[in-house]
Structure formats: C-alpha cells, structure tokens
Write an enzyme that holds these catalytic residues in place. Sequence first.
Site, PDB file in Angstrom:
ATOM      1  N   ALA A 172      -9.189 -23.504   8.727  1.00 28.27           N
ATOM      2  CA  ALA A 172      -9.656 -22.112   8.676  1.00 28.27           C
ATOM      3  C   ALA A 172      -8.738 -21.275   7.789  1.00 28.27           C
ATOM      4  CB  ALA A 172      -9.705 -21.529  10.085  1.00 28.27           C
ATOM      5  N   THR A 173      -7.473 -21.648   7.748  1.00 28.55           N
ATOM      6  CA  THR A 173      -6.546 -20.928   6.857  1.00 28.55           C
ATOM      7  C   THR A 173      -7.069 -20.998   5.422  1.00 28.55           C
ATOM      8  OG1 THR A 173      -4.670 -21.411   8.289  1.00 28.55           O
ATOM      9  CG2 THR A 173      -4.166 -20.882   5.990  1.00 28.55           C
ATOM     10  N   THR A 231     -12.725 -34.664  -2.320  1.00 29.79           N
ATOM     11  CA  THR A 231     -13.592 -35.569  -1.556  1.00 29.79           C
ATOM     12  C   THR A 231     -13.581 -35.188  -0.082  1.00 29.79           C
ATOM     13  OG1 THR A 231     -13.080 -37.316  -3.120  1.00 29.79           O
ATOM     14  CG2 THR A 231     -13.999 -37.999  -0.985  1.00 29.79           C
ATOM     15  N   CYS A 247       6.727 -15.913  16.793  1.00 24.16           N
ATOM     16  CA  CYS A 247       5.688 -16.150  15.796  1.00 24.16           C
ATOM     17  C   CYS A 247       5.662 -17.647  15.490  1.00 24.16           C
ATOM     18  CB  CYS A 247       5.922 -15.316  14.551  1.00 24.16           C
ATOM     19  SG  CYS A 247       7.316 -15.875  13.614  1.00 24.16           S
TER      20      CYS A 247
END
Length: 358
Positions: free
Chosen positions: A69-70, A222, A304
């Site tokens: 998703a990054t 790919t 974090c």
Amino acid sequence: MIYLDYQATTPLAPEAREAMLHWLGDDSFGNPHSPHRMGRAAAAAVDVARQQVAALLPPGGRVVFTGSATEALNLALHDSGDVLTFATEHPAVLDCERHARRHGFRFEVLPVSADGRADAAALAGQRPPQVVAAMQVNNEIGTINPIPAIAAAAHDLGAVMLCDAVQGYGRIAIPDCVDLVAISAHKIHGPKGIGALWIRDGVKLFPLIRGGGQEGALRSGTLSPALCAGFGAAAAVAAQRIEEDAAHVAMLWDAARDVLSRWTLNGSAEHRWKGNLNLRLAGLNVNRLISECRGVMFAGGSACASGSGRPSHVLSALGLDPAEAKTSIRLGFGRYTSREDLLSACRQIDAAAREQGV
Ligand code: PLP
C-alpha cells in the site's frame, strides 16, 4: 502466545495460503505476461484475483497491483500536483511532502479534532489542490474519518479524492465517492508484499516504476501469481465474512473494555473500527510493560515505526503531550482472536501495569 497486533499485520487466512501454494508448484511457475500455456494460466489466476479484490471496491475503476500500500499511495501522489491532507495520515502519505515540494507543488497538512477525526469543513476556503488525501480508518487509534463528506468537499474544490483504506478494506464498506483507493493484502489476512491502487476511470496518474509496461504501464514489473492469488482469496473470504467479522470484533471490544475500564481511550469511542483499542494510563512505562508481558504481542501506542522513541505523530495530533503519548498502548484484534485469549491478555497487561504502581 497471544497476538494482538492486527494493525501491524494479520495472520494469513488458510484460504489465502491454500490459494498461493498452487502457484509455487513445479508446473505452475509461469510468468503471467508470457504468451504460452503456462503464462496464460498464471495470467488467468491474476485476473481472477483482480476481480476478487475489485469486488470490495466501487464500480467504475480498475485495480492496479503494487508491492504494498505504501507503493500504491506513492503512485497516487507521484507528480500529482498540490496536495491537501491531514495530520493523522500514515507516513506513506505524509512523507511524500518533501518530494512534492521539491517538484514545486504545495503539500499542506491540516489538523484533526481532539477525537482524532479529520473534518471536511477544514477544506472549505482552501486554495484548490489537485488531490485531497484522507484515510478511512486510522492505523494507530482506529478512528473512522467521514470520507463521503471529505470527498464531497474535495470535489467542490475540483480535486481528486485519494483514500488510504488499508485498515478499512475488507472490514467496512469503501464509499463510492472516492477516486483513488490504496489497500494492502497483509492487513486482510493475505500475504505481505502485495498491495493495490484502485483508480477511477478517467483519473490520470504518472508511473513510479517504468519498464515492461505491465499493469497498463502504470506499474512495470512481473506480477507474482502466488501473491495475487493470496490477495484475491483473502478478499473473497473478507467479502463473505464482513458482517460476521465485525460482530466478532465488537464482542471482543466490549470484553476488553470491561477489563481495562480504568484506562483512557485515545480517539473517538463512537466513530471507530473496534478491532483497535489504543489506551493510555498515566505514569505507565510502556517498554517495561511490553517486556514483562512477553507472551502477548502488542504495540506501544507512542513509538513510531522506526523505533526512534519520538511520540507518535497521531497521538500528538490529538493534542496529547509527549509524556501522555508515551503511556499509550495499542491492542489490535480480529477474526482469529478468541475472547478467552483477549481477556487473558488484558488481565496480564492490567496486572503488570498495577505492578508498576499505576
Ligand atoms: N496505510 C495504513 C493506514 C497502514 O496501516 C499501512 C501499514 O501499516 C500502510 C498504509 C502501508 O501498508 P503496506 O505495509 O502495505 O506498505
């Protein structure tokens, strides 16, 4: 071991594992972009997976597979123009600021309310950007943003609406009003190493990765049929179980809240995904708690991802001071969490906190 870190990643669904195994076999390793029989079989599996993933997304767009998703969020924001976003977004969005500014674009980060939600009204009167980015469900505190209202305000400004739906996809419905949606397989009991960007027809993007022209020339490279098949199977199971999973999570939330009733909830109690319990307790030493509750896998709410020890940008955006933020923990649970395990973990955590005298 009791796993309570569902926002970081989720256990692989047996259905996803099964779907992947076939594409790792001796006679099924073909390149899905090859023209021969093996290649065509792999391409067909990728197509099926694409449809399974798309079934939980709005009509009128296409799914482009990415490595995470990054990557999907970076693709959506790559050379996209001026961006307006919110302070509680994932670093995959916020860290695009430097690149955007270097290319001469505005990148503005708007504050959120004390309960951790972005407000569509904050967009009123802003200089029109090309993109508004807002997440559906926050990964640290579980709060749900009013995406339809934010999308309407974005459209009023003439902007495209990008939604980071990583923590919402497969759990709650994705609103139809968005233009770009980033998702990730490993947050829905699929494999790591694959995400996707859903793109509304007509929205123009610029590739981050150039090469063989795969994925409509938006994401060369790919594809892995195994990862695609695992993602597709996980999405299909999520679609089938969406209500059952939500009911299970709501039951778990009530049970955990009961045991941890003296802890303070971070973020809105009302507008949230209940599989995320981010709590704080004044004076708590979170690192000590995590090392003392060895059999429970949970996260400190403040550190974090890089482990720098800086207070979380999300808790800071809620107005918590660094000391308060550092007394927060995050419990994440879901489909495969049992009530007994969760209760046992919550009791261990609360007892260990009392041992600290808090
Ligand atoms: N956005 C949110 C809200 C997330 O929780 C995460 C993962 O932690 C990401 C984006 C990035 O996802 P990925 O691990 O697929 O890069």
